[in-house]
Design an enzyme around this catalytic site. Sequence first.
Site, PDB file in Angstrom:
ATOM      1  N   GLY A 132      -2.758 131.068 -61.899  1.00 51.40           N
ATOM      2  CA  GLY A 132      -2.958 131.647 -63.224  1.00 51.40           C
ATOM      3  C   GLY A 132      -4.387 131.513 -63.721  1.00 51.40           C
TER       4      GLY A 132
ATOM      5  N   TYR B 260       8.753 131.418 -78.762  1.00 52.50           N
ATOM      6  CA  TYR B 260       7.648 130.923 -77.939  1.00 52.50           C
ATOM      7  C   TYR B 260       7.129 129.601 -78.489  1.00 52.50           C
ATOM      8  CZ  TYR B 260       2.859 130.413 -76.268  1.00 52.50           C
ATOM      9  OH  TYR B 260       1.682 129.906 -75.755  1.00 52.50           O
TER      10      TYR B 260
END
Length: 286
Positions: A12, A126
């Site tokens: 990532g 989230y």
Amino acid sequence: MKLLVLVVGATGQLGQVMADRLRAQHEVAALGRSELDVTSADAVREMIFDIYPDVIVNCSAYTDVDGAERDPLQALAVNSWGPRLLARAARDIEATLVHYSTDFVFDGTTDTPYGEDDAPNPRGSYAMSKLLGEWFVAESPRHYVLRVESLFGGRHARSSIDFMLSRLRAGTPVRAFVDRTVSPSYVEDVVEATCALVERQAPYGLYHCVNSGWTNWTGVARELARLIGKPAATIEEIKMADAGLVATRPQFAALTNAKLAAAGITLPTWQDALARYVNGGTAAAG
């Protein structure tokens, strides 16, 4: 001292830079999503006990803020239950665990930068998944939780700031929030600060890992335009209420990095970070 470090989520935006930096001084095992499913208890435990690292750096995350409202279970799996599995394994082998969280754990209703002692108040799936991840990681005695914000830079750059720069360079109009205040985090500086915490054996705990100062998204866009010599006329100021967002964002989300500074790790201003980013520079945290 040379350490054996396991970087999880190594493909990532943050993980790639982290693994590259650590390899310069330490032995590194870098695992991407296809090599380690952090939501699998058996896979996590088997891998960690096989490698037996001194340090585990968890760069894996579910970052689709709006997507988390539609699929909260996936956000919880990666951002909450995954860190819990890593924390339990780290505790069992007495490894240090590094984990990254977010400014979204705050509600953004203040007008002064948040410190580590300020009470979180997440306002979405989230945000809640990230706060739970923090709590689970803290169950491991040797842990660092670093809250980052508006992360940008790196070879796998795909954040809002990366997108802004690309559009500005192309002369394409950019929409920027005039009513969301942030303290951006340059990937290179986050990596350097992380390494400093681990290598200096700083006190364990929670740290805000952001570049110094704060601005709104329009300020970020205007500074990027100035740095590349493009007219700011391509920047359209908008309000969050007009953007059709699914998840609620904290409006004033500035963080203070004073605790890091007290540990001897000073992060440069967001303006300095943007300038190095635009010019292809690296870390300046020290």
